[in-house]
Design an enzyme around this catalytic site. Structure first.
Site, PDB file in Angstrom:
ATOM      1  N   ASP A  15      42.192  40.638  39.664  1.00 35.45           N
ATOM      2  CA  ASP A  15      43.176  41.426  38.917  1.00 35.45           C
ATOM      3  C   ASP A  15      43.838  42.409  39.884  1.00 35.45           C
ATOM      4  OD1 ASP A  15      42.364  40.052  36.602  1.00 35.45           O
ATOM      5  OD2 ASP A  15      40.687  41.438  36.342  1.00 35.45           O
ATOM      6  N   LYS A  37      38.844  34.203  39.043  1.00 33.42           N
ATOM      7  CA  LYS A  37      39.727  34.137  37.877  1.00 33.42           C
ATOM      8  C   LYS A  37      41.104  34.664  38.281  1.00 33.42           C
ATOM      9  CE  LYS A  37      39.734  37.374  34.592  1.00 33.42           C
ATOM     10  NZ  LYS A  37      41.065  37.886  34.153  1.00 33.42           N
ATOM     11  N   ASP A  64      43.345  32.013  33.790  1.00 34.73           N
ATOM     12  CA  ASP A  64      43.256  32.712  32.504  1.00 34.73           C
ATOM     13  C   ASP A  64      44.655  32.881  31.922  1.00 34.73           C
ATOM     14  OD1 ASP A  64      42.218  34.047  30.364  1.00 34.73           O
ATOM     15  OD2 ASP A  64      41.912  35.942  31.412  1.00 34.73           O
ATOM     16  N   MET A  65      45.174  31.798  31.329  1.00 35.60           N
ATOM     17  CA  MET A  65      46.546  31.802  30.815  1.00 35.60           C
ATOM     18  C   MET A  65      46.605  31.960  29.296  1.00 35.60           C
ATOM     19  SD  MET A  65      48.969  31.498  33.188  1.00 35.60           S
ATOM     20  CE  MET A  65      48.096  32.897  33.849  1.00 35.60           C
ATOM     21  N   LYS A  66      45.461  31.831  28.621  1.00 38.13           N
ATOM     22  CA  LYS A  66      45.392  32.010  27.152  1.00 38.13           C
ATOM     23  C   LYS A  66      46.568  31.314  26.455  1.00 38.13           C
ATOM     24  CE  LYS A  66      43.002  36.462  27.540  1.00 38.13           C
ATOM     25  NZ  LYS A  66      43.214  36.770  28.969  1.00 38.13           N
ATOM     26  N   ASP A  69      50.834  27.666  21.776  1.00 36.15           N
ATOM     27  CA  ASP A  69      52.208  27.256  21.519  1.00 36.15           C
ATOM     28  C   ASP A  69      52.150  26.030  20.624  1.00 36.15           C
ATOM     29  OD1 ASP A  69      55.073  26.846  21.852  1.00 36.15           O
ATOM     30  OD2 ASP A  69      54.884  28.002  23.714  1.00 36.15           O
ATOM     31  N   ILE A  70      53.288  25.387  20.418  1.00 35.63           N
ATOM     32  CA  ILE A  70      53.256  24.158  19.627  1.00 35.63           C
ATOM     33  C   ILE A  70      52.479  23.104  20.420  1.00 35.63           C
ATOM     34  CG2 ILE A  70      55.413  24.708  18.411  1.00 35.63           C
ATOM     35  CD1 ILE A  70      56.790  22.612  20.215  1.00 35.63           C
ATOM     36  N   THR A 119      37.794  41.116  24.378  1.00 37.43           N
ATOM     37  CA  THR A 119      36.742  42.136  24.469  1.00 37.43           C
ATOM     38  C   THR A 119      37.292  43.560  24.423  1.00 37.43           C
ATOM     39  OG1 THR A 119      36.773  41.863  26.872  1.00 37.43           O
ATOM     40  CG2 THR A 119      35.031  40.729  25.684  1.00 37.43           C
ATOM     41  N   GLN A 189      37.720  48.329  28.256  1.00 37.21           N
ATOM     42  CA  GLN A 189      36.894  47.402  27.485  1.00 37.21           C
ATOM     43  C   GLN A 189      36.115  48.182  26.435  1.00 37.21           C
ATOM     44  OE1 GLN A 189      37.260  44.329  27.854  1.00 37.21           O
ATOM     45  NE2 GLN A 189      37.436  43.699  29.978  1.00 37.21           N
ATOM     46  N   GLY A 209      35.773  41.835  37.087  1.00 34.67           N
ATOM     47  CA  GLY A 209      37.005  42.120  37.818  1.00 34.67           C
ATOM     48  C   GLY A 209      36.943  43.438  38.552  1.00 34.67           C
ATOM     49  N   ARG A 210      37.435  44.494  37.870  1.00 32.69           N
ATOM     50  CA  ARG A 210      37.560  45.805  38.523  1.00 32.69           C
ATOM     51  C   ARG A 210      36.295  46.351  39.185  1.00 32.69           C
ATOM     52  NH1 ARG A 210      41.097  48.037  33.607  1.00 32.69           N
ATOM     53  NH2 ARG A 210      39.786  46.436  32.681  1.00 32.69           N
TER      54      ARG A 210
END
Length: 232
Positions: A15, A37, A64-66, A69-70, A119, A189, A209-210
């Protein structure tokens, strides 16, 4: 669990604002971390090419694109992500989107992860988003839907990992962000757990991450987290 196995279970969230920063982090963590990630921040700064480059060199990448869509749009996106050589990809846990993604990834090694409830969300946040369930109930319901859709795993808080593991069984990945080593800052978080607790709760992979990329000595922090994971 021997050392190698735990190494494959720690995913470091890159990140960071630029690919140059990410390259520096990967260099510093070489030999300790083998799984990264890449999310929105880096993806929109050239991180997708960087992800492809890392993957071609044998590094595991969780994209990590989450996606949501259709069906056709999700499917076409997943087909191209398969070609990029990614290891994991997140999809929002809507049954139609999950089924489209599973169909598109069939026959590949891509592990599709269902994002249950972020989260950073607590009960009020979930109510504000229009859901009639509390976060815990929503996570369990979506985990069940992910299992039926044929997904490879679920992303949830480590607090919910134990309950999710009971639903999805031993075969699926249970990936838990919001991991904070003992004595670190929680940031934004709201549902956080230590590495050892997460492993005991049934997490297959921990996303950190951080606490690692924001540390002065990233390598030492990553090694301490791996030690803590092994102690569980």
């Amino acid at each position: 669990m021997h050392a190698e196995t735990m190494r494959d279970r720690l995913i470091v969230g890159l990140d960071l604002p630029t690919v140059r920063d990410a390259e520096q982090a990967v260099r510093e963590l070489e030999g300790v971390v083998s799984f990264y990630k890449i999310g929105y921040q880096l993806a929109f700064a050239g991180g997708l090419d960087f992800a492809r480059e890392l993957a071609s060199g044998g590094t595991k990448i969780f994209l990590d694109m989450k996606l949501l869509d259709i069906d056709n749009t999700v499917a076409k996106g997943v087909e191209n992500i398969v070609k990029m050589g990614m290891t994991m990809l997140t999809i929002h846990a809507y049954p139609k989107a999950m089924r489209a993604a599973v169909e598109a990834a069939r026959g590949s090694d891509l592990c599709l992860l269902a994002v249950s409830v972020l989260t950073s969300m607590d009960e009020q946040d979930v109510i504000d988003a229009g859901y009639e369930y509390d976060p815990h109930t929503l996570v369990l319901r979506r985990s069940e839907q992910a299992l039926h859709a044929g997904m490879g795993g679920v992303v949830c808080s480590a607090e919910e990992a134990e309950a999710v593991r009971r639903i999805v069984g031993p075969g699926m990945a249970v990936v838990t962000p919001g991991i904070r080593p003992k004595g670190s800052d929680h940031g934004d978080q709201k549902r956080v757990v230590t590495p050892a607790q997460a492993i005991r709760n049934g997490s297959s992979h921990l996303v950190v991450g951080r606490p690692i990329v924001g540390a002065a000595d990233r390598r030492a922090v990553a090694e301490a987290i791996l030690d803590e994971m092994r102690s569980a």
